[in-house]
Design a protein around this motif. Sequence first.
Motif, PDB file in Angstrom:
ATOM      1  N   HIS A  41      13.581  30.380 -43.277  1.00 43.66           N
ATOM      2  CA  HIS A  41      12.938  31.014 -42.128  1.00 43.66           C
ATOM      3  C   HIS A  41      11.731  31.839 -42.547  1.00 43.66           C
ATOM      4  O   HIS A  41      10.724  31.880 -41.848  1.00 43.66           O
ATOM      5  N   THR A  42      11.833  32.506 -43.687  1.00 43.45           N
ATOM      6  CA  THR A  42      10.727  33.338 -44.177  1.00 43.45           C
ATOM      7  C   THR A  42       9.432  32.540 -44.250  1.00 43.45           C
ATOM      8  O   THR A  42       8.393  32.952 -43.725  1.00 43.45           O
ATOM      9  N   TYR A  43       9.508  31.392 -44.881  1.00 40.26           N
ATOM     10  CA  TYR A  43       8.301  30.609 -45.132  1.00 40.26           C
ATOM     11  C   TYR A  43       7.835  29.853 -43.890  1.00 40.26           C
ATOM     12  O   TYR A  43       6.643  29.614 -43.705  1.00 40.26           O
ATOM     13  N   MET A  44       8.774  29.505 -43.016  1.00 38.82           N
ATOM     14  CA  MET A  44       8.396  28.865 -41.758  1.00 38.82           C
ATOM     15  C   MET A  44       7.640  29.853 -40.872  1.00 38.82           C
ATOM     16  O   MET A  44       6.654  29.488 -40.218  1.00 38.82           O
ATOM     17  N   ALA A  45       8.091  31.109 -40.846  1.00 43.45           N
ATOM     18  CA  ALA A  45       7.401  32.130 -40.051  1.00 43.45           C
ATOM     19  C   ALA A  45       6.006  32.391 -40.610  1.00 43.45           C
ATOM     20  O   ALA A  45       5.033  32.517 -39.855  1.00 43.45           O
ATOM     21  N   ALA A  46       5.897  32.464 -41.932  1.00 47.83           N
ATOM     22  CA  ALA A  46       4.587  32.698 -42.559  1.00 47.83           C
ATOM     23  C   ALA A  46       3.617  31.566 -42.223  1.00 47.83           C
ATOM     24  O   ALA A  46       2.450  31.800 -41.872  1.00 47.83           O
TER      25      ALA A  46
END
Length: 467
Positions: free
Chosen positions: A1-6
């Motif tokens: 989720h961290t990298y998808m949001a970024a």
Amino acid sequence: HTYMAAEALEKAGKAMDIPLKAETNGSGGAKNVLTAEEIAAADGIIVAADKNVETARFDGKRVLFVPVSEGIHHPEELIGKIVEKQVPIYHYSGAVETTDTAKNESIGRQLYKHLMNGVSHMLPFVIGGGILIALAFLLDDYSINPANFGMNTPVAAFFKTVGGVAFNFMLPILAGYIAMSIADRPGLAVGFVGGSLAAAGTSFATILDPNTAAIPAGFLGALLAGFVGGYFMLGLRKVCDKLPDSLEGIKPILLYPVIGVLFMGLFMCLVNPIMGAINNGLIAFLNSLGGTSKILLGAVLAGMMSIDMGGPFNKAAYVTGTGAIATAAAAGAAQGAIEYQMMAAVMVGGMVPPLAIALCTTFFKKKFTQDERKSGVVNYIMGLCFITEGAIPFAASDPLRVIPSCVVGSAVAGALSMFFGCSLMAPHGGIFVFPVVTNVLGYVISLVVGSLVGMLLLGVLKKNKEQ
């Protein structure tokens, strides 16, 4: 989720012609870190996170606190709020600063974030240790001494010893970082001690009479230790704030650790017998399951992995699986124990959604746009690596069709995994840990059948797209 949001925020910034830099702080540590100059020059900051982050550096800036899912699904809206100055100026107070600053966060969400902070720090220990322990059984010779299986050969003994050391950190790390999420650094030591006492099963009875058998409180005891210890330290800090300024220096090095550890010792010695009894009751209940009940349990756990694909339902199922193998490991359970079967069902359920979508983009091409078909190929890798989040973009664009299809497919896979008696001692790894799965053929069949069921349902439900 961290990298998808970024990625979503960066794409939205580019589309809106607004310069945006996304710092990530995932399991691999902080990357693309914001400099002091960049923060000073920024119109505002968006903190899209499901765990506590350091916010003192944002003092005096417009700061918007939102869940990480908002960064994935509504990046344009978040950027617009900053640009239109709809976000208040943030002032660092010197207290425990967390994303809980958002006024509309519920108590449930705050508890969830504290839990996830503990789980995210725990995972490297339980994954690394679990896989090494599983390898020990794979490399050992059962016929030498069945009672010592996993330690019969030097190579197996090495893997099991090292894996066991790593695995034994699981409960202290979980409790420690839950407490730290609540009370900042003063909570860390208290949580560690509470988690260790939960693992050991220490009580007043075992202290007064060494011959009394200790009953480990297990995963549930560590959870209780983390939350109780964290909130106790939060209250202690508020009480100590009323002390004279001259005592400020001794608070973190004397008052907090001594009072906190003493409280945690008394509390855990008191509740460990109760939590241990609950823990043993759960183990007895799980071991009593058979036939239809066991298959239904596998279907429910696996289906939960697909409901929100990385959200609270998914995490609840995953934490249940990791907690089960922690309990089994502490009790010295055999390789095919029901707890390990639960973890196998959880993992296969999480692998199905990306694979079902990837298969659907391959065999039902008219149901997807050209861009969706291209990104669908990536989901083969995501699914095989047990990264359920690869299915999120497809679920977000068509939730009423994608989510039910994936849930049914995952539930079928989990039920079959239980039916075949597949067990897994490693809580992650996808196909890379298939060699340490018991009845790997049945596990592969479960994964294939579940993925095909999900694919067929999705292919039937989705409408053709105009290319």
